[in-house]
Design a protein around this motif. Sequence first.
Motif, PDB file in Angstrom:
ATOM      1  N   LEU A  85       2.604  -4.083  -9.866  1.00  0.00           N
ATOM      2  CA  LEU A  85       2.584  -3.921  -8.298  1.00  0.00           C
ATOM      3  C   LEU A  85       1.130  -4.089  -7.796  1.00  0.00           C
ATOM      4  N   GLY A  86       0.387  -3.576  -8.683  1.00  0.00           N
ATOM      5  CA  GLY A  86      -1.095  -3.838  -8.335  1.00  0.00           C
ATOM      6  C   GLY A  86      -1.708  -5.278  -8.161  1.00  0.00           C
ATOM      7  N   VAL A  87      -0.957  -6.000  -9.297  1.00  0.00           N
ATOM      8  CA  VAL A  87      -1.455  -7.473  -9.453  1.00  0.00           C
ATOM      9  C   VAL A  87      -0.908  -8.177  -8.041  1.00  0.00           C
ATOM     10  N   LEU A  88       0.589  -7.748  -8.122  1.00  0.00           N
ATOM     11  CA  LEU A  88       0.960  -8.554  -7.074  1.00  0.00           C
ATOM     12  C   LEU A  88       0.362  -8.151  -5.668  1.00  0.00           C
ATOM     13  N   ARG A  89      -0.025  -7.031  -5.201  1.00  0.00           N
ATOM     14  CA  ARG A  89      -0.639  -6.780  -4.104  1.00  0.00           C
ATOM     15  C   ARG A  89      -2.115  -7.538  -3.973  1.00  0.00           C
ATOM     16  N   GLU A  90      -2.720  -7.672  -5.138  1.00  0.00           N
ATOM     17  CA  GLU A  90      -4.049  -8.473  -4.916  1.00  0.00           C
ATOM     18  C   GLU A  90      -3.566  -9.758  -4.721  1.00  0.00           C
ATOM     19  N   ASP A 129       0.817  -1.116  -0.049  1.00  0.00           N
ATOM     20  CA  ASP A 129       0.044  -0.197   0.011  1.00  0.00           C
ATOM     21  C   ASP A 129       0.765   1.205  -0.027  1.00  0.00           C
ATOM     22  N   GLY A 130       1.953   1.299   0.824  1.00  0.00           N
ATOM     23  CA  GLY A 130       2.869   2.408   0.801  1.00  0.00           C
ATOM     24  C   GLY A 130       3.667   2.615  -0.281  1.00  0.00           C
ATOM     25  N   LEU A 131       3.983   1.463  -0.976  1.00  0.00           N
ATOM     26  CA  LEU A 131       4.599   1.651  -2.236  1.00  0.00           C
ATOM     27  C   LEU A 131       3.656   2.159  -3.415  1.00  0.00           C
ATOM     28  N   LEU A 132       2.610   1.669  -3.501  1.00  0.00           N
ATOM     29  CA  LEU A 132       1.569   2.087  -4.715  1.00  0.00           C
ATOM     30  C   LEU A 132       1.223   3.405  -4.272  1.00  0.00           C
ATOM     31  N   ASP A 133       1.131   4.006  -2.833  1.00  0.00           N
ATOM     32  CA  ASP A 133       1.018   5.466  -2.620  1.00  0.00           C
ATOM     33  C   ASP A 133       1.998   6.240  -3.285  1.00  0.00           C
ATOM     34  N   GLU A 134       3.242   5.702  -3.085  1.00  0.00           N
ATOM     35  CA  GLU A 134       4.606   6.481  -3.228  1.00  0.00           C
ATOM     36  C   GLU A 134       4.716   6.451  -4.902  1.00  0.00           C
TER      37      GLU A 134
END
Length: 132
Positions: A117-122, A36-41
């Motif tokens: 990274l969104g796919v990995l987060r899911e 979440d922090g990574l995607l926000d950044e």
Amino acid sequence: MNPYAMNEGYDSYRSVDLEARAAAASPYELVLVLFDGLLDELARARGHIEAKRYQQKGRSLEKCMNILNGLSSALDYEAGGQVVQDLARLYDYCIYRLSDVSVSLSLETLDEVQRLLGVLREGWAGVNAARA
């Protein structure tokens, strides 16, 4: 009102919130907090590129690469087999692409990394839900 002071206040709030979430997290939840922090950044880096704030862009991309390096270094290569090796390669690829964005300012490349990274987060969210 000074926008810099507002941003500084938000950063302080976000830091406290992140620390509280991390302190209460299981290992899988911690990975989600990092994602979440990574995607926000990454979203912030995009905004910095669009606004031509190149110094802030550099700091945002550096934070992203540091998080990716941390995620990669936490992988269990002995127990994880091929999946972990593939995940490590994907993290390395994202770091490589972000270093390219730092120079090229390519929003398309940044979007590619954000999608991956969104796919990995899911996927991590699915693993966390299955363990609950």
